[in-house]
Design a protein around this motif. Structure first.
Motif, PDB file in Angstrom:
ATOM      1  N   LEU A 145       0.803  -1.239   0.000  1.00  0.00           N
ATOM      2  CA  LEU A 145       0.000   0.000   0.000  1.00  0.00           C
ATOM      3  C   LEU A 145       0.835   1.289   0.000  1.00  0.00           C
ATOM      4  O   LEU A 145       0.592   2.182  -0.810  1.00  0.00           O
ATOM      5  CB  LEU A 145      -0.974  -0.020   1.179  1.00  0.00           C
ATOM      6  CG  LEU A 145      -2.006   1.101   1.207  1.00  0.00           C
ATOM      7  CD1 LEU A 145      -2.994   0.949   0.054  1.00  0.00           C
ATOM      8  CD2 LEU A 145      -2.756   1.114   2.528  1.00  0.00           C
ATOM      9  N   PRO A 146       1.848   1.413   0.872  1.00  0.00           N
ATOM     10  CA  PRO A 146       2.605   2.676   0.877  1.00  0.00           C
ATOM     11  C   PRO A 146       3.233   2.966  -0.473  1.00  0.00           C
ATOM     12  O   PRO A 146       3.348   4.121  -0.873  1.00  0.00           O
ATOM     13  CB  PRO A 146       3.672   2.442   1.945  1.00  0.00           C
ATOM     14  CG  PRO A 146       3.100   1.404   2.837  1.00  0.00           C
ATOM     15  CD  PRO A 146       2.306   0.504   1.939  1.00  0.00           C
ATOM     16  N   LEU A 148       1.992   2.176  -3.313  1.00  0.00           N
ATOM     17  CA  LEU A 148       0.921   2.608  -4.222  1.00  0.00           C
ATOM     18  C   LEU A 148       0.865   4.129  -4.246  1.00  0.00           C
ATOM     19  O   LEU A 148       0.734   4.756  -5.291  1.00  0.00           O
ATOM     20  CB  LEU A 148      -0.414   2.030  -3.736  1.00  0.00           C
ATOM     21  CG  LEU A 148      -1.678   2.504  -4.428  1.00  0.00           C
ATOM     22  CD1 LEU A 148      -1.717   2.012  -5.858  1.00  0.00           C
ATOM     23  CD2 LEU A 148      -2.910   2.023  -3.687  1.00  0.00           C
ATOM     24  N   PHE A 149       0.982   4.729  -3.051  1.00  0.00           N
ATOM     25  CA  PHE A 149       0.887   6.187  -2.966  1.00  0.00           C
ATOM     26  C   PHE A 149       2.176   6.863  -3.431  1.00  0.00           C
ATOM     27  O   PHE A 149       2.219   8.077  -3.556  1.00  0.00           O
ATOM     28  CB  PHE A 149       0.542   6.602  -1.534  1.00  0.00           C
ATOM     29  CG  PHE A 149      -0.787   6.054  -1.093  1.00  0.00           C
ATOM     30  CD1 PHE A 149      -1.948   6.361  -1.788  1.00  0.00           C
ATOM     31  CD2 PHE A 149      -0.885   5.212   0.001  1.00  0.00           C
ATOM     32  CE1 PHE A 149      -3.168   5.852  -1.397  1.00  0.00           C
ATOM     33  CE2 PHE A 149      -2.102   4.698   0.392  1.00  0.00           C
ATOM     34  CZ  PHE A 149      -3.248   5.013  -0.308  1.00  0.00           C
ATOM     35  N   GLN A 150       3.219   6.076  -3.649  1.00  0.00           N
ATOM     36  CA  GLN A 150       4.445   6.657  -4.204  1.00  0.00           C
ATOM     37  C   GLN A 150       4.467   6.485  -5.718  1.00  0.00           C
ATOM     38  O   GLN A 150       5.472   6.791  -6.360  1.00  0.00           O
ATOM     39  CB  GLN A 150       5.685   5.988  -3.592  1.00  0.00           C
ATOM     40  CG  GLN A 150       5.776   6.134  -2.084  1.00  0.00           C
ATOM     41  CD  GLN A 150       5.709   7.582  -1.619  1.00  0.00           C
ATOM     42  OE1 GLN A 150       6.223   8.464  -2.279  1.00  0.00           O
ATOM     43  NE2 GLN A 150       5.023   7.824  -0.510  1.00  0.00           N
ATOM     44  N   ILE A 152       4.422   3.710  -7.480  1.00  0.00           N
ATOM     45  CA  ILE A 152       5.247   2.611  -7.981  1.00  0.00           C
ATOM     46  C   ILE A 152       4.347   1.566  -8.632  1.00  0.00           C
ATOM     47  O   ILE A 152       3.250   1.273  -8.138  1.00  0.00           O
ATOM     48  CB  ILE A 152       6.079   2.010  -6.827  1.00  0.00           C
ATOM     49  CG1 ILE A 152       7.097   3.060  -6.375  1.00  0.00           C
ATOM     50  CG2 ILE A 152       6.768   0.725  -7.252  1.00  0.00           C
ATOM     51  CD1 ILE A 152       7.804   2.756  -5.106  1.00  0.00           C
TER      52      ILE A 152
ATOM     53  N   MET B   1      -1.505   9.201  -7.207  1.00  0.00           N
ATOM     54  CA  MET B   1      -1.858   7.794  -7.441  1.00  0.00           C
ATOM     55  C   MET B   1      -2.499   7.663  -8.809  1.00  0.00           C
ATOM     56  O   MET B   1      -3.278   8.494  -9.229  1.00  0.00           O
ATOM     57  CB  MET B   1      -2.822   7.317  -6.349  1.00  0.00           C
ATOM     58  CG  MET B   1      -3.078   5.841  -6.423  1.00  0.00           C
ATOM     59  SD  MET B   1      -3.897   5.183  -4.977  1.00  0.00           S
ATOM     60  CE  MET B   1      -5.340   6.190  -4.825  1.00  0.00           C
ATOM     61  N   GLU B   5      -5.511   2.730 -10.475  1.00  0.00           N
ATOM     62  CA  GLU B   5      -5.395   2.101  -9.153  1.00  0.00           C
ATOM     63  C   GLU B   5      -6.560   2.549  -8.268  1.00  0.00           C
ATOM     64  O   GLU B   5      -7.130   1.750  -7.518  1.00  0.00           O
ATOM     65  CB  GLU B   5      -4.069   2.511  -8.490  1.00  0.00           C
ATOM     66  CG  GLU B   5      -2.837   2.212  -9.316  1.00  0.00           C
ATOM     67  CD  GLU B   5      -2.276   0.827  -9.054  1.00  0.00           C
ATOM     68  OE1 GLU B   5      -2.977   0.014  -8.443  1.00  0.00           O
ATOM     69  OE2 GLU B   5      -1.130   0.568  -9.458  1.00  0.00           O
ATOM     70  N   VAL B 348       0.574   6.103   5.917  1.00  0.00           N
ATOM     71  CA  VAL B 348       1.561   5.445   5.059  1.00  0.00           C
ATOM     72  C   VAL B 348       1.852   6.255   3.801  1.00  0.00           C
ATOM     73  O   VAL B 348       2.432   5.745   2.862  1.00  0.00           O
ATOM     74  CB  VAL B 348       1.166   4.000   4.684  1.00  0.00           C
ATOM     75  CG1 VAL B 348       0.958   3.170   5.936  1.00  0.00           C
ATOM     76  CG2 VAL B 348      -0.061   3.976   3.800  1.00  0.00           C
ATOM     77  N   GLY B 349       1.424   7.512   3.793  1.00  0.00           N
ATOM     78  CA  GLY B 349       1.889   8.397   2.731  1.00  0.00           C
ATOM     79  C   GLY B 349       0.872   8.800   1.676  1.00  0.00           C
ATOM     80  O   GLY B 349       1.245   9.321   0.635  1.00  0.00           O
ATOM     81  N   ALA B 350      -0.418   8.555   1.925  1.00  0.00           N
ATOM     82  CA  ALA B 350      -1.422   8.978   0.946  1.00  0.00           C
ATOM     83  C   ALA B 350      -1.584  10.484   1.024  1.00  0.00           C
ATOM     84  O   ALA B 350      -1.756  11.042   2.102  1.00  0.00           O
ATOM     85  CB  ALA B 350      -2.754   8.302   1.225  1.00  0.00           C
ATOM     86  N   ASP B 354      -4.959  11.901  -3.155  1.00  0.00           N
ATOM     87  CA  ASP B 354      -5.160  10.458  -3.334  1.00  0.00           C
ATOM     88  C   ASP B 354      -6.466  10.019  -2.683  1.00  0.00           C
ATOM     89  O   ASP B 354      -7.252   9.274  -3.266  1.00  0.00           O
ATOM     90  CB  ASP B 354      -4.011   9.668  -2.699  1.00  0.00           C
ATOM     91  CG  ASP B 354      -2.691   9.905  -3.421  1.00  0.00           C
ATOM     92  OD1 ASP B 354      -2.726  10.203  -4.621  1.00  0.00           O
ATOM     93  OD2 ASP B 354      -1.648   9.783  -2.765  1.00  0.00           O
TER      94      ASP B 354
END
Lengths: 307, 434
Positions: A145-146, A148-150, A152, B1, B5, B348-350, B354
Motif C-alpha cells: 500500500l505505501p 501505491l501512494f508513491q 510505484i 496515485m 489504481e 503510510v503516505g497517501a 489520493d
C-alpha cells in the motif's frame, strides 16, 4: 542521575521510576554508544507542542532529542507525558508549535503539507498497537500500500511486498486478509508494510500491546533483527520489559524529557530474562562525559529547557 | 496515485458492500431508465408516424375552418362550411393542382353478398387523388361520380372470404339507407392515409364524395333529395349539391416545393375567407381557415409528444436528484465508517488528493454503473413498448452517451463533498477513531 540533577523534581521522579524498572546505579563509566556512523536520523530541537483546550496545555514542552541512524530507542512515560505527541511529530503527522524537527535531513517545519506527507510516506514506517491494516486488502496488498501512494507500478510493488513478507516469515500468507491472520501475523504484516519504502525510521507505537507475551516476544525479536540489520527504531511503550530491549530509553514526564537511560547489551544475542538484569547493571547514565559524544544534545535536552 | 489504481480500489470497496451499493444506485437506475425508455419510445413513435407520410403526401394541404382561438390537432373545432362551389373555385385557382372535400360518413354495416359486418365509421369520402397511386396494392383509384370504392386490407379481410377487386359491397348508412359500391382497388396499408384519419390501423373504405357524401347530405333532409344520376359530371352545377357542406378540404399544390405549397395555401385561404366564397357566409366572426401539410399537422402531435417527454424527463430529473442525494449520503456514511482506513492511508503516505480521488472515483463508479444499468433497463423497456405497439425500433445512441455523462456528473456532484471531507480528515484523529 546527574542528567536529571539540575531539576530536583524530575530527579526524584526518576529515582522512583528507576527503582521499579531498572536500577540506575552509578554509571559504569563512559559507555561507547552503539550508534552506527553517528549520523542523525531524527533530531528535535527545543520542540514545543501546545494545545489550546480552554487554556494552553503543553503536550511537549521544550524537548530536544537526537536519534542516531541505526539506533533503537524506546520512549516511556505515563499517559499524558507526551509520548503520542512526540511520536506524531517524529512521524510527520503533526507539526510543532515551536522548535525544529529534522527527519532524514529535512526540516519538517519548513515543509508544506504535501511535502510532509511525502516525507512521511518515504522516510517513516509506522507500526501500531492495533496493527491498522486495511481490512479489505490482502496481506500482500497491505504491505504494498505505501508504495501505491508513491506511484510505484503494480509489478514492482508486489515483488517488494513478497520479499518483505518472506523476511517477516509470512511468505505463504500473502493472499490472506487481515481477519484470516492471527494477531502476531497481522503485526508482522504491519512491520513489513513499515519497511516497504525503506524508511529512515521505523516508529512503533506499543507494538506488543495487543499481543500475548509469547507473540509479543516474537515481534520484539523481529524488531531486534531489524535493528541488527541497521534500521532505526523508535518504540513507544509503557512496558518496562519491552523498553529494556532497546538501546536506550527516553523517559518522558509532563511533556519534558525526564531522563535518558542508555542500555547495553541489546540485540537478540542478549536474550531476555537475565539479560535484562544484566542490561540494567550495565546501563549507563549519560553523564557529563557523553556530552562530548554525538549524544550531546540528548543530554542538553533532558536538562536544557529552562523549566 | 494512478487513476486506474483508484478505480481498482474503489471497485473493491463497492463490491465489498454489494447490497448497499445496489440500493444506492437504484435512484440513478430508475431515473436514467425512465428517460431512456421514453426517449426510445418517443423516437420510435415519431419514426413510425413520419414513416407513414409518403413523400407524395407532402404537397397536400389539409384545411378546415374553425375559431382562430381553437387549439388542437386536425379538425379541432371544425365547422362544415365548404360548399361544392367553393371546392370547384379553389380547384380552378392557378396555384392549385386539385381540390376536393373530405368527409367521414357514419355507417352501420357493410355486406358482401350474404355476409354482413358491422362498421360504425371508416367510410371516407374524398377526391380520387386522395388515394395515391403508390398506396395501391392492386386495382386503381376510384372515379368521381361513380359508385366505386377503394378499401384497405383490414376492410377486405373483415369477411370470411376476403374481398377482392371487382366485388360489389352493400353499405348501410346510418339512418337505414343502403347503397352499393364496387371495389376497384385495395391499398397496401391499413393505416390512415392522412392526418384527418389518424394513423392507427383499422378497416376503411374510401369512396368519392360525389355521389356518396352528396347523397348522405340529401338523406339527412338537406338539399334537393335527388338521386345520384344527376350529379354525374360534378363540375359546374354547384346548385344540386348546395346542401352538401364539407367539414374539410384537401388542396393539392403543384409540387412539394415550399414555394408552391405556400402559394396554394395562400391562394386557397384567401379565396375561402373572401366574401366570394360560400364558406365565408357560414363562417362566424373570428373563424379562420387553417391549411396545413401533414408534416405541419404532425408537428402539433410532435409538440404534444415533446411536452409529454419533457414531463417525464422532469420526473426523471427528480429521480436523479434523489439518487444523487442517496449517493452523497452513502458516501458520507462510508467516509465516517472508513475514517480509520483513511488514517492508515494517510499515515503510510497517501496525499489528500489520493484520498479525494479514491472517494470521488467510488462515487463516480456508483453513478456510472447506475447509469449503465438504467440505460440497459430503459432500452429494454422502450423496445418492448415499441415492439408491443408495432413501431419501428430506433436506437437513440446519443442518449446512451448522454446517460453515461449524466452518471459521471451525478457521481462527481454527489461525491465531491464526502470526498473532500475524507481528504481533509486529520490522520491523528482518524487513527484514534474507533
Amino acid at each position: 542521575m546527574s542528567n536529571t540533577g539540575p531539576e530536583p523534581g524530575s530527579g526524584s521522579g526518576s529515582g522512583s521510576e528507576t527503582g521499579s524498572g531498572s536500577g540506575t546505579g552509578p554509571g559504569t563509566g563512559p559507555t561507547t554508544k552503539t550508534t552506527t556512523g553517528g549520523e542523525t536520523a531524527v533530531s528535535l530541537s527545543n520542540v514545543r507542542k501546545t494545545y489550546h483546550l480552554g487554556e494552553p496545555v503543553h503536550a511537549l514542552d521544550g524537548v530536544s532529542l537526537e536519534i542516531p541512524r541505526g539506533s533503537y530507542t524506546a520512549i516511556m512515560g505515563p499517559s499524558g507525558s507526551g509520548k503520542s505527541t512526540l511520536m506524531h511529530l517524529v512521524g510527520c503527522l503533526d507539526t510543532p508549535t515551536e522548535g525544529e524537527i529534522t527527519v532524514g535531513g529535512q526540516a519538517v517545519t519548513e515543509l508544506s503539507g504535501r511535502e510532509r506527507t511525502e516525507l512521511r510516506g518515504t522516510e517513516v514506517g509506522f507500526v501500531f498497537q492495533t496493527f491498522n491494516l486495511m481490512p479489505r486488502l490482502t496481506a500482500l496488498e497491505n504491505v504494498a500500500l505505501p508504495q501505491l501512494f508513491q506511484g510505484i507500478g503494480a509489478g514492482e510493488r508486489t515483488d517488494r511486498a513478497r520479499e518483505l513478507l518472506e523476511r517477516v516469515g509470512l511468505g505463504d500468507r500473502g493472499d490472506h486478509r487481515p481477519n484470516e491472520l492471527s494477531g502476531g501475523q497481522r503485526q508482522r504484516v504491519a512491520v513489513a508494510r513499515a519497511l516497504v519504502n525503506d524508511p529512515e525510521i521505523v516508529l512503533a507505537d506499543e507494538p506488543t500491546g495487543n499481543l500475548d507475551t509469547e507473540t509479543g516476544e516474537q515481534i520484539l525479536s523481529l524488531f531486534e533483527d531489524l535493528y541488527a540489520s541497521g534500521h532505526t527504531i523508535v518504540m513507544v511503550t509503557h512496558e518496562p520489559h519491552v523498553a529494556q530491549r532497546a538501546e536506550r530509553i527516553v523517559h518522558l514526564l509532563d511533556g519534558e524529557i525526564e531522563r535518558i537511560e542508555e542500555l547495553e547489551g541489546v540485540g537478540p544475542e542478549t536474550g531476555s530474562g537475565t539479560a535484562t538484569s544484566d542490561a540494567a547493571e550495565m546501563e549507563t547514565e549519560t553523564d557529563a562525559e557523553p556530552v562530548g559524544n554525538g549524544s550531546t544534545n540528548e543530554d542538553d535536552t533532558g536538562t536544557g529547557p529552562d523549566r | 496515485m494512478n487513476p486506474l489504481e483508484s478505480l481498482r480500489l474503489a471497485w473493491r470497496s463497492i463490491r465489498g458492500h454489494k447490497l448497499r451499493s445496489a440500493l444506492t444506485m437504484l435512484g440513478i437506475v430508475i431515473g436514467i431508465a425512465a428517460v431512456i425508455a421514453f426517449v426510445t419510445l418517443g423516437a420510435s413513435l415519431q419514426a413510425g408516424i413520419i414513416g407513414d407520410i409518403s413523400p407524395d403526401d407532402q404537397r397536400n394541404l389539409y384545411g378546415w375552418a374553425a375559431d382562430e382561438d381553437t387549439e388542437g390537432g386536425p379538425l379541432a373545432g371544425a365547422q362544415p362550411v365548404f360548399s361544392q362551389h367553393d371546392l370547384d373555385e379553389v380547384r380552378d385557382l392557378e396555384e392549385v393542382e386539385a381540390a376536393y372535400g373530405y368527409a367521414s360518413i357514419q355507417t352501420q354495416a357493410v355486406s358482401d353478398g350474404d355476409e354482413q359486418v358491422a362498421q360504425g365509421d371508416g367510410l371516407i369520402a374524398a377526391g380520387p387523388s386522395y388515394i395515391r397511386e403508390g398506396d395501391l396494392r392492386e386495382g386503381r383509384q376510384f372515379e368521381m361520380g361513380e359508385r366505386e370504392a377503394v378499401i384497405n386490407p383490414a376492410a377486405a379481410e373483415q369477411f370470411d372470404d376476403p374481398v377482392s377487386v371487382g366485388d360489389e359491397l352493400t353499405l348501410t348508412i346510418l339512418g337505414g339507407q343502403t347503397t352499393t359500391i364496387e371495389v376497384v382497388g385495395i391499398t397496401d396499408t391499413s393505416e390512415g392515409l392522412s392526418p384527418f384519419e389518424g394513423f392507427e390501423a383499422s378497416p376503411r373504405i374510401y369512396v368519392p364524395t360525389d355521389p356518396y357524401y352528396a347523397e348522405q347530405a340529401a338523406g339527412l333532409g338537406v338539399g334537393d333529395g335527388g338521386g345520384g344520376d344527376e350529379n354525374e359530371g360534378g363540375d359546374g352545377d354547384g346548385d344540386t349539391n348546395d346542401g352538401a357542406r364539407y367539414l374539410a378540404i384537401v388542396v393539392e399544390a403543384h409540387s412539394t416545393d415550399d414555394a408552391d405549397i405556400d402559394g396554394a395555401r395562400d391562394a386557397a385561404t384567401a379565396y375561402l375567407e373572401s366574401d366570394e366564397s360560400d364558406a365565408s357566409e357560414l363562417m362566424g366572426d373570428g373563424h379562420t381557415v387553417t391549411m396545413q401539410t401533414s408534416t405541419e399537422l404532425l408537428q402539433q402531435l410532435q409538440d404534444i409528444l415533446d411536452l409529454l417527454q419533457n414531463f417525464i424527463v422532469g420526473i426523471a430529473a427528480i429521480s436523479l436528484l434523489v439518487g444523487s442525494i442517496g449517493i452523497a449520503n452513502i458516501m458520507l456514511v462510508s467516509v465516517t465508517e472508513r475514517t480509520r482506513e483513511i488514517g492508515i492511508m494517510k499515515a503510510v503516505g497517501a496525499q489528500n488528493r489520493d484520498v479525494l480521488g479514491l472517494f470521488l472515483t467510488e462515487s463516480i463508479v456508483l453513478g456510472v454503473v447506475g447509469a449503465i444499468f438504467g440505460t440497459a433497463l430503459g432500452l429494454a423497456a422502450g423496445y418492448l413498448g415499441a415492439w408491443y405497439i408495432d413501431l419501428p425500433l430506433v436506437y437513440p445512441l446519443e442518449y446512451v452517451a448522454l446517460a453515461i455523462a449524466v452518471g459521471i456528473l451525478v457521481g462527481v456532484l454527489a461525491g465531491l463533498y464526502p470526498a473532500w471531507r475524507a481528504a481533509r480528515t486529520d490522520p491523528i484523529d482518524a487513527l484514534r477513531y474507533e
